[in-house]
Design an enzyme around this catalytic site. Structure first.
Site, mmCIF file in Angstrom:
data_model
loop_
_atom_site.group_PDB
_atom_site.id
_atom_site.type_symbol
_atom_site.label_atom_id
_atom_site.label_comp_id
_atom_site.label_asym_id
_atom_site.label_seq_id
_atom_site.Cartn_x
_atom_site.Cartn_y
_atom_site.Cartn_z
ATOM 1 N N ASP A 45 -59.205 -16.484 -17.953
ATOM 2 C CA ASP A 45 -58.743 -17.781 -17.465
ATOM 3 C C ASP A 45 -58.786 -18.804 -18.595
ATOM 4 O OD1 ASP A 45 -58.078 -19.505 -15.013
ATOM 5 O OD2 ASP A 45 -59.697 -20.608 -15.975
ATOM 6 N N TYR A 50 -58.705 -26.094 -23.179
ATOM 7 C CA TYR A 50 -59.937 -25.477 -23.688
ATOM 8 C C TYR A 50 -59.919 -25.348 -25.222
ATOM 9 C CZ TYR A 50 -60.303 -24.318 -18.713
ATOM 10 O OH TYR A 50 -60.335 -24.385 -17.340
ATOM 11 N N LYS A 79 -52.915 -22.659 -18.403
ATOM 12 C CA LYS A 79 -52.667 -23.848 -17.566
ATOM 13 C C LYS A 79 -51.831 -24.892 -18.308
ATOM 14 C CE LYS A 79 -57.135 -23.076 -15.377
ATOM 15 N NZ LYS A 79 -58.037 -22.601 -16.438
ATOM 16 N N HIS A 112 -52.738 -27.689 -14.146
ATOM 17 C CA HIS A 112 -54.195 -27.857 -14.250
ATOM 18 C C HIS A 112 -54.738 -28.934 -13.295
ATOM 19 C CE1 HIS A 112 -57.595 -27.200 -17.434
ATOM 20 N NE2 HIS A 112 -58.113 -27.404 -16.250
HETATM 21 N N1 LIG Z 1 -59.173 -25.615 -13.142
HETATM 22 C C1 LIG Z 1 -60.139 -26.399 -13.561
HETATM 23 O O1 LIG Z 1 -60.045 -27.640 -13.525
HETATM 24 C C2 LIG Z 1 -61.418 -25.778 -14.075
HETATM 25 C C3 LIG Z 1 -62.577 -26.570 -14.204
HETATM 26 C C4 LIG Z 1 -63.761 -25.962 -14.635
HETATM 27 C C5 LIG Z 1 -63.764 -24.616 -14.935
HETATM 28 N N2 LIG Z 1 -62.611 -23.867 -14.821
HETATM 29 C C6 LIG Z 1 -62.589 -22.424 -15.158
HETATM 30 O O2 LIG Z 1 -63.655 -21.773 -14.485
HETATM 31 C C7 LIG Z 1 -64.485 -21.105 -15.431
HETATM 32 C C8 LIG Z 1 -65.920 -21.047 -14.916
HETATM 33 O O3 LIG Z 1 -66.424 -22.322 -14.635
HETATM 34 P P1 LIG Z 1 -67.510 -23.026 -15.551
HETATM 35 O O4 LIG Z 1 -67.257 -22.665 -16.972
HETATM 36 O O5 LIG Z 1 -67.546 -24.444 -15.132
HETATM 37 O O6 LIG Z 1 -68.873 -22.481 -15.148
HETATM 38 P P2 LIG Z 1 -69.663 -21.284 -14.524
HETATM 39 O O7 LIG Z 1 -69.047 -20.009 -14.848
HETATM 40 O O8 LIG Z 1 -69.944 -21.658 -13.112
HETATM 41 O O9 LIG Z 1 -71.045 -21.475 -15.266
HETATM 42 C C9 LIG Z 1 -71.203 -21.317 -16.626
HETATM 43 C C10 LIG Z 1 -72.673 -21.543 -16.925
HETATM 44 O O10 LIG Z 1 -73.448 -20.551 -16.255
HETATM 45 C C11 LIG Z 1 -74.202 -19.799 -17.219
HETATM 46 N N3 LIG Z 1 -74.172 -18.394 -16.740
HETATM 47 C C12 LIG Z 1 -73.087 -17.586 -16.677
HETATM 48 N N4 LIG Z 1 -73.424 -16.405 -16.136
HETATM 49 C C13 LIG Z 1 -74.746 -16.452 -15.838
HETATM 50 C C14 LIG Z 1 -75.652 -15.531 -15.270
HETATM 51 N N5 LIG Z 1 -75.262 -14.333 -14.874
HETATM 52 N N6 LIG Z 1 -76.943 -15.925 -15.139
HETATM 53 C C15 LIG Z 1 -77.348 -17.137 -15.544
HETATM 54 N N7 LIG Z 1 -76.520 -18.062 -16.086
HETATM 55 C C16 LIG Z 1 -75.225 -17.724 -16.235
HETATM 56 C C17 LIG Z 1 -73.499 -20.025 -18.525
HETATM 57 O O11 LIG Z 1 -74.407 -19.955 -19.587
HETATM 58 P P3 LIG Z 1 -74.271 -18.825 -20.739
HETATM 59 O O12 LIG Z 1 -72.900 -18.961 -21.315
HETATM 60 O O13 LIG Z 1 -75.365 -19.159 -21.675
HETATM 61 O O14 LIG Z 1 -74.468 -17.511 -20.034
HETATM 62 C C18 LIG Z 1 -72.981 -21.452 -18.370
HETATM 63 O O15 LIG Z 1 -74.023 -22.376 -18.629
HETATM 64 C C19 LIG Z 1 -64.268 -21.917 -16.712
HETATM 65 O O16 LIG Z 1 -64.690 -21.253 -17.860
HETATM 66 C C20 LIG Z 1 -62.777 -22.164 -16.645
HETATM 67 O O17 LIG Z 1 -62.060 -21.007 -17.035
HETATM 68 C C21 LIG Z 1 -61.464 -24.438 -14.372
#
Ligand SMILES: NC(=O)c1ccc[n+]([C@@H]2O[C@H](COP(=O)([O-])OP(=O)(O)OC[C@H]3O[C@@H](n4cnc5c(N)ncnc54)[C@H](OP(=O)(O)O)[C@@H]3O)[C@@H](O)[C@H]2O)c1
Length: 319
Positions: A45, A50, A79, A112
């Site tokens: 994704d 990004y 996006k 997005h």
């Molecule tokens: N469409 C939009 O507006 C939008 C907005 C936000 C995000 N997104 C997409 O969604 C994806 C995911 O969302 P996100 O990046 O906000 O956050 P997320 O995946 O909910 O959380 C990431 C955080 O969780 C930690 N983490 C990941 N796996 C873990 C595990 N198994 N155990 C403990 N900690 C863990 C990571 O740290 P470490 O890296 O140190 O493991 C990081 O601090 C994004 O990368 C992006 O592609 C889209």
């Protein structure tokens, strides 16, 4: 184990678990993509915003060159950023993003945000971000139907196999569905137990729009952005309901949170910089929570949103 997929209205299948690329650092991105493919990830994704699509493409190219995977086995998502909503700006920026990734089509290309910002020439600033060089928000007038018609022509030209939206409300979806020639295949939204958005999820799924959850771990992703209300919110991993289920099923709290979504046919795209957690996040479709347990997690809803432009100090009250 192959990751299960969800069938999209476009006829294509999207893996239920993917790897999110937000905040993946440029200097490690190519290796992380390569290692994620090795670990079994097929869905990525990405987004213009990004700022790591070139490096992501390098990781993909290396994996294909080394015979780990074929292009057609991958599901690459990108996006459309807010600065490119005008009809004549959509195809050129999509083509630039394809060139950055080094691929000739996206499996899924998503609007997005339902926010149009003033155009920024990529040779001037890329990615453009939310604000101008002097820190101003400059809105543009492109209505969503104009943007969507240009998105549809990406499908006609085979630059995107499926198109979708993100951060849209039910009202915006309802309006879009009135005129869409190509229906949005997916809706990507913030979704975790503190923000379940039940009505929106149900409405989208009833309309045949697959839902993808982002920020599945709630406040965790926003600690590094130093969002105050993320710091002040009790971590989901420590919540007794989540901890108790993790113990019961001998899984981690992260896996319980991801299973809560995937078991309800909501795709997840967790991001991790750590190889162990990366592998762990893929093993979230091979155990089942009981119905009452899914409900107990859903009952933690507080309507608490983290990815809100207003929380970042911008006067864009879309939620
Ligand atoms: N469409 C939009 O507006 C939008 C907005 C936000 C995000 N997104 C997409 O969604 C994806 C995911 O969302 P996100 O990046 O906000 O956050 P997320 O995946 O909910 O959380 C990431 C955080 O969780 C930690 N983490 C990941 N796996 C873990 C595990 N198994 N155990 C403990 N900690 C863990 C990571 O740290 P470490 O890296 O140190 O493991 C990081 O601090 C994004 O990368 C992006 O592609 C889209």
């Amino acid at each position: 184990m192959a990751v299960p997929t969800v069938k999209l209205s476009s006829g294509y299948e999207m893996p239920l678990v993917g790897f999110g690329l937000w905040k993946v650092k440029n200097d490690t991105c190519a290796d992380q993509i390569y290692n994620a493919i090795k670990a079994g990830y097929r869905c990525f994704d990405g987004a213009c915003d990004y700022g790591n699509e070139v490096e992501a493409g390098q990781g993909v190219a290396r994996a294909i060159k080394d015979g780990l995977v074929k292009r057609e086995e991958l599901f690459i998502v990108s996006k459309l950023w807010n600065s490119f909503h005008e009809g004549d700006k959509v195809e050129p920026i999509c083509r630039k993003q394809l060139a950055d990734w080094g691929v000739d089509y996206f499996d899924l290309y998503i609007v997005h945000f339902p926010v149009a910002l003033k155009y920024v020439d990529p040779s001037v600033r890329y990615p453009p971000g939310w604000t101008s060089a002097d820190d101003k928000i400059e809105l543009a007038n492109a209505p969503i139907h104009e943007t969507w018609a240009a998105m549809e022509s990406l499908v006609d030209k085979k630059l995107a196999r499926s198109i979708g939206v993100s951060n849209f409300s039910s009202q915006l979806l309802m309006d879009l569905l009135r005129y869409a020639r190509v229906r949005p295949a997916t809706l990507q939204i913030e979704h975790h137990p503190y923000l379940t958005q039940t009505r929106l999820v149900e409405y989208a799924q009833k309309q045949g729009i697959a839902v993808t959850a982002y920020s599945s771990f709630g406040p965790l992703s926003f600690l590094e952005l130093e969002l105050k209300h993320a710091r002040d919110t009790p971590p989901l991993f420590e919540h007794p309901v989540i901890k108790g289920l993790a113990e019961k099923y001998s899984r981690t709290p992260a896996q319980v949170l991801l299973r809560w979504a995937t078991q309800r046919n909501i795709a997840v795209i967790p991001k991790s910089n750590d190889p162990t957690r990366l592998a762990q996040n893929l093993q979230v479709t091979d155990f089942d929570l009981e119905k009452s347990e899914l409900e107990a997690i859903s009952a933690l809803d507080k309507g608490l949103r983290f990815n809100d432009p207003v929380a970042y100090g911008m006067d864009i009250p879309i939620f």
